[in-house]
Design a protein around this motif. Structure first.
Motif, PDB file in Angstrom:
ATOM      1  N   LYS A  21      23.751  11.832  27.840  1.00  0.00           N
ATOM      2  CA  LYS A  21      24.928  11.155  27.295  1.00  0.00           C
ATOM      3  C   LYS A  21      26.148  11.487  28.146  1.00  0.00           C
ATOM      4  O   LYS A  21      26.459  12.653  28.379  1.00  0.00           O
ATOM      5  CB  LYS A  21      25.170  11.583  25.839  1.00  0.00           C
ATOM      6  CG  LYS A  21      26.329  10.826  25.187  1.00  0.00           C
ATOM      7  CD  LYS A  21      26.428  11.154  23.704  1.00  0.00           C
ATOM      8  CE  LYS A  21      26.945  12.559  23.486  1.00  0.00           C
ATOM      9  NZ  LYS A  21      27.211  12.833  22.050  1.00  0.00           N
ATOM     10  N   SER A  23      30.183   9.579  29.298  1.00  0.00           N
ATOM     11  CA  SER A  23      31.099   8.435  29.292  1.00  0.00           C
ATOM     12  C   SER A  23      31.578   8.174  30.713  1.00  0.00           C
ATOM     13  O   SER A  23      31.451   9.021  31.601  1.00  0.00           O
ATOM     14  CB  SER A  23      32.300   8.736  28.394  1.00  0.00           C
ATOM     15  OG  SER A  23      33.092   9.779  28.946  1.00  0.00           O
ATOM     16  N   SER A  24      32.137   6.992  30.934  1.00  0.00           N
ATOM     17  CA  SER A  24      32.646   6.647  32.263  1.00  0.00           C
ATOM     18  C   SER A  24      33.762   7.597  32.684  1.00  0.00           C
ATOM     19  O   SER A  24      33.856   7.993  33.847  1.00  0.00           O
ATOM     20  CB  SER A  24      33.148   5.198  32.283  1.00  0.00           C
ATOM     21  OG  SER A  24      32.095   4.306  32.022  1.00  0.00           O
ATOM     22  N   SER A  25      34.595   7.985  31.714  1.00  0.00           N
ATOM     23  CA  SER A  25      35.689   8.903  32.049  1.00  0.00           C
ATOM     24  C   SER A  25      35.147  10.275  32.444  1.00  0.00           C
ATOM     25  O   SER A  25      35.679  10.921  33.357  1.00  0.00           O
ATOM     26  CB  SER A  25      36.654   9.031  30.867  1.00  0.00           C
ATOM     27  OG  SER A  25      35.980   9.488  29.710  1.00  0.00           O
ATOM     28  N   GLU A  26      34.083  10.731  31.784  1.00  0.00           N
ATOM     29  CA  GLU A  26      33.473  12.013  32.164  1.00  0.00           C
ATOM     30  C   GLU A  26      32.833  11.918  33.541  1.00  0.00           C
ATOM     31  O   GLU A  26      32.837  12.874  34.320  1.00  0.00           O
ATOM     32  CB  GLU A  26      32.417  12.422  31.138  1.00  0.00           C
ATOM     33  CG  GLU A  26      32.972  12.817  29.782  1.00  0.00           C
ATOM     34  CD  GLU A  26      31.890  13.043  28.745  1.00  0.00           C
ATOM     35  OE1 GLU A  26      32.033  13.971  27.933  1.00  0.00           O
ATOM     36  OE2 GLU A  26      30.882  12.288  28.767  1.00  0.00           O
ATOM     37  N   SER A  35      38.361   5.844  36.077  1.00  0.00           N
ATOM     38  CA  SER A  35      37.319   5.524  35.098  1.00  0.00           C
ATOM     39  C   SER A  35      36.791   4.095  35.267  1.00  0.00           C
ATOM     40  O   SER A  35      35.603   3.836  35.057  1.00  0.00           O
ATOM     41  CB  SER A  35      37.852   5.713  33.680  1.00  0.00           C
ATOM     42  OG  SER A  35      38.990   4.901  33.458  1.00  0.00           O
ATOM     43  N   ALA A  39      32.920   3.244  35.940  1.00  0.00           N
ATOM     44  CA  ALA A  39      32.177   2.311  35.083  1.00  0.00           C
ATOM     45  C   ALA A  39      31.506   1.228  35.924  1.00  0.00           C
ATOM     46  O   ALA A  39      30.366   0.822  35.654  1.00  0.00           O
ATOM     47  CB  ALA A  39      33.116   1.680  34.058  1.00  0.00           C
ATOM     48  N   ILE A  55      24.369   1.636  25.759  1.00  0.00           N
ATOM     49  CA  ILE A  55      25.742   1.865  25.303  1.00  0.00           C
ATOM     50  C   ILE A  55      25.712   2.325  23.848  1.00  0.00           C
ATOM     51  O   ILE A  55      25.075   1.698  22.989  1.00  0.00           O
ATOM     52  CB  ILE A  55      26.594   0.587  25.423  1.00  0.00           C
ATOM     53  CG1 ILE A  55      26.543   0.051  26.870  1.00  0.00           C
ATOM     54  CG2 ILE A  55      28.030   0.854  25.000  1.00  0.00           C
ATOM     55  CD1 ILE A  55      27.075   1.007  27.905  1.00  0.00           C
ATOM     56  N   GLU A  58      29.684   6.843  21.380  1.00  0.00           N
ATOM     57  CA  GLU A  58      30.282   8.003  22.058  1.00  0.00           C
ATOM     58  C   GLU A  58      30.271   7.876  23.578  1.00  0.00           C
ATOM     59  O   GLU A  58      30.720   8.777  24.281  1.00  0.00           O
ATOM     60  CB  GLU A  58      29.524   9.284  21.673  1.00  0.00           C
ATOM     61  CG  GLU A  58      29.540   9.602  20.183  1.00  0.00           C
ATOM     62  CD  GLU A  58      28.424   8.857  19.449  1.00  0.00           C
ATOM     63  OE1 GLU A  58      27.572   8.241  20.126  1.00  0.00           O
ATOM     64  OE2 GLU A  58      28.426   8.874  18.209  1.00  0.00           O
ATOM     65  N   GLY A  59      29.738   6.763  24.088  1.00  0.00           N
ATOM     66  CA  GLY A  59      29.661   6.598  25.542  1.00  0.00           C
ATOM     67  C   GLY A  59      28.428   5.817  25.927  1.00  0.00           C
ATOM     68  O   GLY A  59      28.274   4.660  25.543  1.00  0.00           O
ATOM     69  N   GLN A  60      27.512   6.461  26.629  1.00  0.00           N
ATOM     70  CA  GLN A  60      26.287   5.786  27.041  1.00  0.00           C
ATOM     71  C   GLN A  60      25.197   6.807  27.329  1.00  0.00           C
ATOM     72  O   GLN A  60      25.478   7.931  27.736  1.00  0.00           O
ATOM     73  CB  GLN A  60      26.546   4.927  28.281  1.00  0.00           C
ATOM     74  CG  GLN A  60      27.251   5.644  29.402  1.00  0.00           C
ATOM     75  CD  GLN A  60      28.013   4.704  30.303  1.00  0.00           C
ATOM     76  OE1 GLN A  60      27.586   3.600  30.579  1.00  0.00           O
ATOM     77  NE2 GLN A  60      29.174   5.157  30.791  1.00  0.00           N
TER      78      GLN A  60
END
Length: 223
Positions: A21, A23-26, A35, A39, A55, A58-60
């Motif tokens: 798991k 996210s794009s920001s992470e 970000s 992505a 998706i 909480e993200g992907q």
């Protein structure tokens, strides 16, 4: 560059073994981009079949596909060549031929499949690539293939008995795989049946008669 670096960081996070798991920001921590760019990179990897992506709120959830793994292994092979040289590999050449069509049946047997996954670390595509070696390569193969043999045990499914076989790691035009040879048979030493996590004919766009380069791989070298 983004492709390999992104796959490498996803693999370091564990995405080769199970979905992770993120996210794009992470993910920007590993791409040194914003970000939106991160992505876009993940979307591109998905479109190219290198990752699977689900998706979630909480993200992907992301996992690396067999195609993505092949890319990483090709990169690894390049670095191995840089730092270790090619002393651990033997080149063979041969031509693609049509087999008897039995490979799919045998590979589909759970008794073989579970052992292939455990001992070869990949789930084979249901079928084999059959290659007739040149006479020179056949002589080399006969001498060299006894090193690093991986034994696959025979078994019974309650109705019939399946014999054991021996495997050794190879690369076909840079794509990983393994040669499978029946344990108890007078198998021609100039004929190779090769399994791989991908459909080799389709992946490498091969037809009967095409010449291929096969590298016998020594997994114990340069460790």
């Amino acid at each position: 560059m983004h492709r390999i670096n992104s796959l490498k960081h996803l693999a370091l996070l564990g995405a080769l073994k199970k979905p992770v798991k993120i996210s794009s920001s992470e993910f920007t921590r590993y791409t040194s981009t914003g970000s939106k760019t991160a992505a876009r990179i993940l979307k591109q990897l998905e479109e190219e079949g290198l990752i699977d992506r689900l998706i979630i709120p909480e993200g992907q959830m992301i996992s690396i596909t067999e195609e993505g793994r092949t890319w990483l292994e090709s990169e690894f092979s390049d670095y191995k060549h840089i730092f270790c040289g090619d002393e651990d590999k033997v080149e063979l050449y041969g031509n693609v031929i049509t087999g008897l069509g039995e490979g799919q049946y045998y590979i589909a047997q759970d008794g073989y499949g579970s052992q292939f996954e455990e001992k070869l670390d990949f789930k084979p595509y249901p079928g084999t690539l059959n290659v007739r070696l040149t006479s020179h390569s056949a002589d080399i193969q006969k001498r060299k293939s006894q090193k690093n043999i991986i034994s696959i045990s025979g078994f019974t499914d309650g109705q019939r008995t399946f014999g054991g076989c021996n495997c050794y790691f190879v690369e076909v035009e840079g794509v990983r795989g393994a040669v499978v040879t029946p344990e108890r048979s007078h198998y021609p030493h100039d004929l190779l049946e090769i399994i791989s996590p991908v459909h080799l004919r389709k992946t490498l766009e091969l037809n009967d008669g095409d010449e291929v380069k096969i590298m016998i791989e020594d997994r114990s070298a340069c460790e």
